[in-house]
Structure formats: structure tokens, C-alpha cells
Write an enzyme that holds these catalytic residues in place. Structure first.
Site, PDB file in Angstrom:
ATOM      1  N   GLU A  93       0.852  -1.367  -0.226  1.00 34.24           N
ATOM      2  CA  GLU A  93      -0.098  -0.316   0.520  1.00 34.24           C
ATOM      3  C   GLU A  93       0.668   1.291   0.228  1.00 34.24           C
ATOM      4  O   GLU A  93       1.488   1.460   1.203  1.00 34.24           O
ATOM      5  CB  GLU A  93      -0.901   0.042   1.181  1.00 34.24           C
ATOM      6  CG  GLU A  93      -2.104   1.001   1.122  1.00 34.24           C
ATOM      7  CD  GLU A  93      -2.000   2.677   1.325  1.00 34.24           C
ATOM      8  OE1 GLU A  93      -1.595   3.244   0.784  1.00 34.24           O
ATOM      9  OE2 GLU A  93      -2.036   2.402   3.116  1.00 34.24           O
ATOM     10  N   CYS A 116      -1.940   8.922   3.029  1.00 35.04           N
ATOM     11  CA  CYS A 116      -2.108   8.429   1.432  1.00 35.04           C
ATOM     12  C   CYS A 116      -2.997   8.798   0.801  1.00 35.04           C
ATOM     13  O   CYS A 116      -3.120   8.578  -0.427  1.00 35.04           O
ATOM     14  CB  CYS A 116      -1.646   6.727   1.529  1.00 35.04           C
ATOM     15  SG  CYS A 116      -2.787   6.171   2.978  1.00 35.04           S
TER      16      CYS A 116
END
Length: 466
Positions: A226, A260
Site C-alpha cells: 500500500e 496516503c
């Protein structure tokens, strides 16, 4: 020696020696068989006890997270709540996504699907959510029967140590989940270790690509990446200008932009540009930036360290020098502390906009003529984590959803704040098609097919002589 400093003050939070990778992995390997052999109900009960331990120590945990990351105290509390909630969500997800299936046939026996753990998994955590994000890997990995070696970010080791201590207090054996304190060298050694069966990583695209490259020749190791995003938030025609502005501010500047899923690019159709920009700037001017425990709770704290603050200031100035127009100047009130005011810059006229993740409170604004141009601009990135459409009608969102290259596609909601009850991950430089959160069960155990009979029964077909 690894030393953690409090971003808001520069004071020391924690220090400790780097761990030994070989010892940690060897210990995890020794503990694995007994842990995997435990009934699933036992593993789930121990994880529930862990949630109760965290619940009892929630205030101390939140205070530590706030000190070590610089995020406001209120936000640190929400992270602790997410750590607790992850246990029941992961138990439900494991049952739903990896449950045993059987199909009985009188003549052919039983066809079954069961799931096995991989073995020893390395978890590499980030500094922005130093408890919640690694916990999102660790809990489903332990439920599935893996053992875990967890290396927290060298910028937030104290939170990682606290998290694992809570697991040990709950009765999870020390060899089953370990914290490996260290810097980049320990991280590289852990990823490359022969006795690791997989790597679960959350962090930058650069580090994730390096991990992927290192393990590309060994398909036997599971790799879940990720890696963040250059996320677009698109605004088309809407009468709800104030609500749109709030959604944009939440998307771009929560956690000082250190998510993120934070919106990095605000793409506005021409007819809405002036209204939206004015409303967003007015709200951004009202944002309180302060230390985590200030009497008037801030919306934003500092970024993680001075080096990060310097790089973001340099990025803002570089965009200006290339033709960007400042809507709200990013400022740094203290040279020795990493506090930044939110920066907003119009980059419409830049010939080339850098397709990078500027991990902080910096929002680029891009004016486009129409919805089709907005979609094209939103997809003008190598990343593909999160995107959001503000305004429009249901048919507009259907078009946007179909065209958007991202793992999270929202409508009239922020780009961040993803639900743990849904899959979480992206494509391109944002991930490798192994979404976390509710789907973490998929990469923490692998399916094993079998056909079974209680006694041998076979017959010969064609091709044999009398």
C-alpha cells in the site's frame, strides 16, 4: 540507537537499540507451528483480549501517538478507537472471506476448501498512522495463524513498542508477534530474510517498489503493498459550495496532509472555479495549526520532522517558480520545528505537473473546461489510490466511477477517512492489487483445495488389457 523526537517540541520521546533481524525471525519461526495449531477460537479470543487491553489504556496510548506523530490529541484518540475496532472487523472478514466450504457427493467423496497461514510475515509500518495501519496487517495475520515480525517506522518506534506490548499483555505469546526496532537497514534485512514467508508493507512508492523488485524472483513470498497516491478531488456544478469547501479541506489537510488518501490535486470545472477557490481559501485561513495538546484543539499539528517541512517548502517554491500561482502561501513559523500552514497553489498553467506524492499540507488547484477534461486530468497520474467527485447528478457519478482509475471512488465525500469494513488499496504506484482493511484476510491465508474419501475407492477406465 534509534531515537524518537516529538515533532511539536523537539523533545525526546523514546530511545532504544536496533533489534537483531536473525533472532527475531528465528524466534517467530519457532513459535509458528504451535500458534498455527491453536484452534481458531483461541486465536480470536486472544485478539479480543488485546482489544480490551487497548481499551483500558486508550488515554495513555492516544497521548503517546499524539506526542510521537504531532497529530492533534483528538485525532490520536480516533486512531486508538480504530485499533480496537479492527479486531471484530477482522474476525468477521476472516469468517466471510476464508471460511471452509464443503461439497459432499456419495460416490466422489467430499470436495473441500480450507485456508492455511503462510508462516512468518514481516509487517512494515508507516509513521502517519503508526498504530492503526500496521495493526490492520498484524491482527488479520495473527487470526489466520501466522507469526509476525513488525518493524515500525524509525520515526515512530515508541508507538510500535506500545502496540505489541498490549498484545503480549493480552496473552499472545512473545514469539508470535515481535517488534523489531530499526532503521532502513533493518527493514531491508527483514524483507530479504530467507525465512520470511511474506511482506505486508505500508509506505512510500519508492520503498514499495524496492521491496517488489527485491522479491520479484521469489514468487513463493506473499507481498502486499500500500503505497500512497497523488489523489484528485473533482468539483463539478453544485449549489452546495460551503459543503464542497469543507469536504475539500478535510480531504487535503486532515493529519497535516499526511495521509496516503489525502487530496493532492483539486480539479475544478471552469464555471465553479471562482466560488470554490474563494470558499476553500476562507476555510484554510481559519485552520488552527498548533501542538497536539493546545488548549484550543488544533485541526492540524506539525508534519513529522524538520526535513519533511523543508522538502514541502521547497516543493511549494518550485511549483511557484515553474508558473504556479499562490492562492494561499505555505509558511513555516518556526525554523527549528516542523509546523507548516496549509499551502494552496494554482498549477493550471504549468507545462508539466510533477506526478509525485507531496506528503503534507500542500494542495494543487487545476482549472478545466468541463467534466470530461476533469476526468482526464484526474487520471493523469501513475498512482491510483483514492478519488472523489463533488457535485453533479447520479449519472455523473456513474460516469466518474466507471472512468476513474482508483481503488477508492467517492461521491460528495472526502478522499480520506476510508472504512475498515471495506477493502482499502489502489492500483498503479498505489498498490499491487492486494487491498487491505476488510480484504486483508485474502493475503494472510491461502486457499487449499482437497477431495476426500474415508477409504480408498477407485476403478480402472479404458487403456488396460484384460
Amino acid at each position: 540507537m534509534i531515537v524518537s523526537l516529538e515533532p511539536a517540541t523537539g523533545d525526546e520521546v523514546w530511545r532504544g537499540e536496533a533489534g537483531d533481524v536473525d533472532i527475531a525471525v528465528g524466534t517467530a519461526r519457532e513459535a509458528w507451528f504451535a500458534w498455527a495449531a491453536e484452534p481458531l477460537a483461541v486465536r480470536m479470543e486472544l485478539l479480543r483480549r488485546f482489544a480490551n487491553v487497548v481499551r483500558k489504556q486508550a488515554d495513555a496510548f492516544a497521548e503517546l501517538i499524539a506526542r510521537e506523530t504531532g497529530k492533534p490529541r483528538w485525532e490520536a484518540s480516533t486512531e486508538v478507537e480504530a485499533v480496537i475496532a479492527k479486531v471484530e472487523i477482522s474476525i468477521q472478514a476472516y469468517a466471510e472471506r476464508t471460511g471452509m466450504k464443503k461439497l459432499d457427493s456419495a460416490l466422489q467423496g467430499t470436495a473441500a476448501v480450507r485456508h492455511k497461514p503462510h508462516g512468518v510475515l514481516a509487517v512494515l509500518g508507516p509513521y502517519n498512522f503508526p498504530a492503526h495501519l500496521p495493526n490492520g496487517h498484524i491482527v488479520p495475520a495473527l487470526i489466520a495463524g501466522n507469526t509476525v515480525v513488525f518493524k515500525p517506522s524509525e520515526k515512530t518506534p515508541a508507538t510500535g513498542v506500545f502496540l505489541v506490548a498490549c498484545m503480549h499483555e493480552a496473552g499472545i505469546p512473545e514469539g508470535v508477534v515481535q517488534v523489531l526496532v530499526g532503521g532502513p537497514e533493518e527493514g531491508k534485512a527483514l524483507v530479504a530474510h530467507d525465512d520470511i514467508d511474506g511482506v505486508l508493507f505500508t509506505g512510500s512508492a519508492r520503498a514499495g517498489i524496492a521491496i517488489n523488485r527485491k522479491l520479484a524472483s521469489n514468487p513463493g513470498k506473499i507481498v502486499a503493498l500500500e503505497m500512497g497516491g497523488n489523489n484528485p478531488i473533482v468539483v463539478i456544478k453544485t449549489p452546495k459550495v460551503e459543503d464542497a469547501a469543507i469536504t475539500i479541506i478535510q480531504s487535503a489537510f486532515t493529519t497535516a496532509g499526511q495521509r496516503c488518501t489525502a487530496a493532492r490535486r483539486l480539479i475544478i470545472v471552469e464555471e465553479m472555479y471562482d466560488e470554490i477557490v474563494e470558499a476553500v481559501k476562507k476555510l484554510a485561513d481559519r485552520i488552527i495549526v498548533d501542538e497536539p495538546f493546545a488548549e484550543t484543539q488544533p485541526f492540524m499539528g506539525p508534519v513529522i520532522d524538520n526535513q519533511t517541512a523543508e522538502l514541502l517548502m521547497e516543493s511549494f517554491l518550485a511549483l511557484l517558480s515553474r508558473g504556479g500561482k499562490a492562492i494561499k502561501h505555505m509558511t513555516r513559523p518556526h525554523d527549528n520545528l516542523p509546523f507548516l500552514s496549509p499551502g494552496i497553489i494554482d498549477t493550471t498553467d504549468l507545462e508539466e505537473r510533477p506526478d509525485i506524492e507531496l506528503f503534507g499540507p500542500l494542495l494543487q488547484v487545476i482549472k478545466v473546461p468541463d467534466f470530461d477534461a476533469a476526468i482526464a486530468e484526474a487520471n493523469n497520474t501513475r498512482f491510483g489510490l483514492s478519488t472523489s467527485l463533488i457535485g453533479g447528478q447520479p449519472e455523473d457519478f456513474e460516469k466518474f466511477w466507471a472512468a476513474a482509475r482508483a481503488g477508492i471512488v467517492n461521491w460528495n465525500r472526502p478522499t480520506n477517512g476510508a472504512s475498515s469494513a471495506q477493502p482499502f488499496g489502489g492500483i498503479g504506484l498505489s498498490g499491487n492489487h492486494r487491498p487491505a482493511a476488510y480484504y486483508a484476510a485474502d493475503y494472510c491465508a491461502y486457499p487449499v483445495a482437497s477431495t476426500e474419501m474415508t477409504s480408498p475407492r477407485a476403478s480402472l477406465g479404458v487403456g488396460f488389457s484384460e
